[in-house]
Enzyme design. Structure first.
Site, short mmCIF file in Angstrom:
data_model
loop_
_atom_site.label_atom_id
_atom_site.label_comp_id
_atom_site.label_asym_id
_atom_site.label_seq_id
_atom_site.Cartn_x
_atom_site.Cartn_y
_atom_site.Cartn_z
N ASP A 52 0.83 -1.21 0.00
CA ASP A 52 0.00 0.00 0.00
C ASP A 52 0.87 1.26 0.00
O ASP A 52 0.68 2.16 -0.81
CB ASP A 52 -0.91 0.02 1.23
CG ASP A 52 -1.96 -1.09 1.22
OD1 ASP A 52 -3.09 -0.81 0.82
OD2 ASP A 52 -1.62 -2.22 1.61
N GLU A 77 -5.19 7.06 -0.31
CA GLU A 77 -5.73 6.48 0.93
C GLU A 77 -4.79 6.53 2.12
O GLU A 77 -5.21 6.73 3.25
CB GLU A 77 -6.15 5.03 0.66
CG GLU A 77 -6.91 4.38 1.79
CD GLU A 77 -7.46 3.02 1.41
OE1 GLU A 77 -8.21 2.46 2.21
OE2 GLU A 77 -7.13 2.52 0.32
N ASP A 144 -6.14 4.43 -5.39
CA ASP A 144 -6.27 3.43 -4.33
C ASP A 144 -5.12 2.46 -4.58
O ASP A 144 -5.17 1.65 -5.50
CB ASP A 144 -7.61 2.70 -4.40
CG ASP A 144 -7.85 1.82 -3.16
OD1 ASP A 144 -6.86 1.44 -2.51
OD2 ASP A 144 -9.01 1.52 -2.85
N VAL A 146 -3.88 -0.25 -3.15
CA VAL A 146 -4.25 -1.67 -3.14
C VAL A 146 -5.73 -1.74 -2.77
O VAL A 146 -6.09 -1.62 -1.60
CB VAL A 146 -3.41 -2.50 -2.15
CG1 VAL A 146 -3.89 -3.95 -2.15
CG2 VAL A 146 -1.93 -2.44 -2.51
N ASP A 147 -6.57 -1.88 -3.77
CA ASP A 147 -8.01 -1.98 -3.54
C ASP A 147 -8.33 -3.44 -3.24
O ASP A 147 -8.31 -4.29 -4.12
CB ASP A 147 -8.76 -1.52 -4.79
CG ASP A 147 -10.26 -1.49 -4.57
OD1 ASP A 147 -10.70 -1.75 -3.45
OD2 ASP A 147 -10.99 -1.20 -5.54
N THR A 149 -7.20 -4.93 0.26
CA THR A 149 -6.02 -5.35 1.01
C THR A 149 -6.22 -6.72 1.67
O THR A 149 -5.27 -7.51 1.77
CB THR A 149 -5.63 -4.30 2.06
OG1 THR A 149 -5.43 -3.04 1.41
CG2 THR A 149 -4.36 -4.68 2.79
#
Length: 298
Positions: A52, A77, A144, A146-147, A149
């Protein structure tokens, strides 16, 4: 492929997401194979990983370097509060290492690498640069890193989602799906977990993983396989046009619903599927962003 005024933006975005996919594949392989402790919880108890932070850092750095003549605004994010804690110095070092390994491969994707490796402070600055709140006016990149996680951590499906919004309207969308199964037989499985045996072979570069993108007004959406080892990104030459399925018989269509129970009422959707006559149900990690490229084409 849409408005010529955004060709440069689309070019950079596609290349950046390809890089991010490769980064995530390496990190996920380490998590699945070795079970490293590089997963932390945010204030809302949702997980955040090295991937991320690292994806946010490289995309931020690439956009800033590529559009130096602009005041690049990025809505993303992750923040650096957790990563900046003194007791997590090893985690920050891991993120910095991952970021620099990825940026060193930038020429493979047609982008420039930094003249020297980024220090931890520079990595934190790149992550924290994504602090825009967006708004109805101006140009904003939305990321985003890592959409999904939870899916990423357990070796399942996830995506890297990047979009460009101008004056409140989505101009383009790029979605990286590193574990998306490109062989028809794999689509019959309810879950598509990471497995070394699923790695792409030289004879079939469409086995697993792709980047999907579209631009407003183009009338088309495109899918491209991920770059294989020791090869250069051939964009847009290796892309192929994709369309929504033309099947209009529910008995032949595939009904998709989220894997995560928190994102869906499985009993309700099962009832809908039964009443509509759907025979094939595929459980996926559902990405709202995945729908955007198809609507962007209008």
């Amino acid at each position: 492929m849409g408005d010529a005024n955004y060709e440069r933006e689309l070019d950079v975005a596609v290349r950046a997401v390809h890089m991010a996919c490769a980064l995530c594949q390496r990190v996920q392989a380490g998590l699945v194979s070795h079970g490293t402790g590089q997963v932390k919880s945010k204030d809302d108890d949702s997980p955040v990983t090295v991937a991320d932070w690292s994806v946010q850092a490289i995309v931020s750095w690439i956009l800033a370097e590529s559009f130096q003549d602009q005041n690049v605004s990025i809505v993303a994010e992750e923040d650096v509060q957790t990563l900046s804690k003194a007791e997590l110095a090893d985690l920050l070092a891991s993120v910095s290492k991952t970021v620099n390994e990825s940026l060193a491969e930038a020429p493979k994707y047609g982008l420039q690498s930094p003249k020297k490796a980024l220090g931890a402070t520079q990595v934190l600055e790149a992550i924290s640069r994504c602090n825009s709140t967006g708004g109805p006016t101006g140009r904003h990149w939305v990321l985003d890193p890592v959409d999904g996680t939870l899916g990423f951590v357990r070796g399942d499906q996830y995506a890297i989602a990047l979009a460009l919004i101008e004056d409140g309207k989505v101009i383009m969308g790029v979605l990286g799906c590193p574990n998306y199964p490109m062989k028809n037989g794999w689509l019959n499985h309810h879950h598509h977990r990471y497995d070394e045996s699923m790695s792409s072979s030289a004879s079939d570069t469409w086995e697993k993983g792709c980047v999907i993108y579209a631009q407003k007004g183009s009338g088309k959406a495109w899918m491209q396989p991920l770059v294989q080892q020791n090869k250069m990104l051939e964009w847009p030459n290796s892309a192929r046009q994709i369309k929504v399925s033309s099947i209009d018989d529910p008995g032949l269509a595939t009904f998709c619903e989220p894997v995560e129970k928190a994102n869906s009422n499985h009993s309700f959707t099962a009832g809908v599927a039964h009443s509509m006559g759907f025979k094939y149900v595929m459980f996926i990690l559902f990405f709202i962003f995945l729908c955007d490229p198809f609507f962007l084409c209008k």
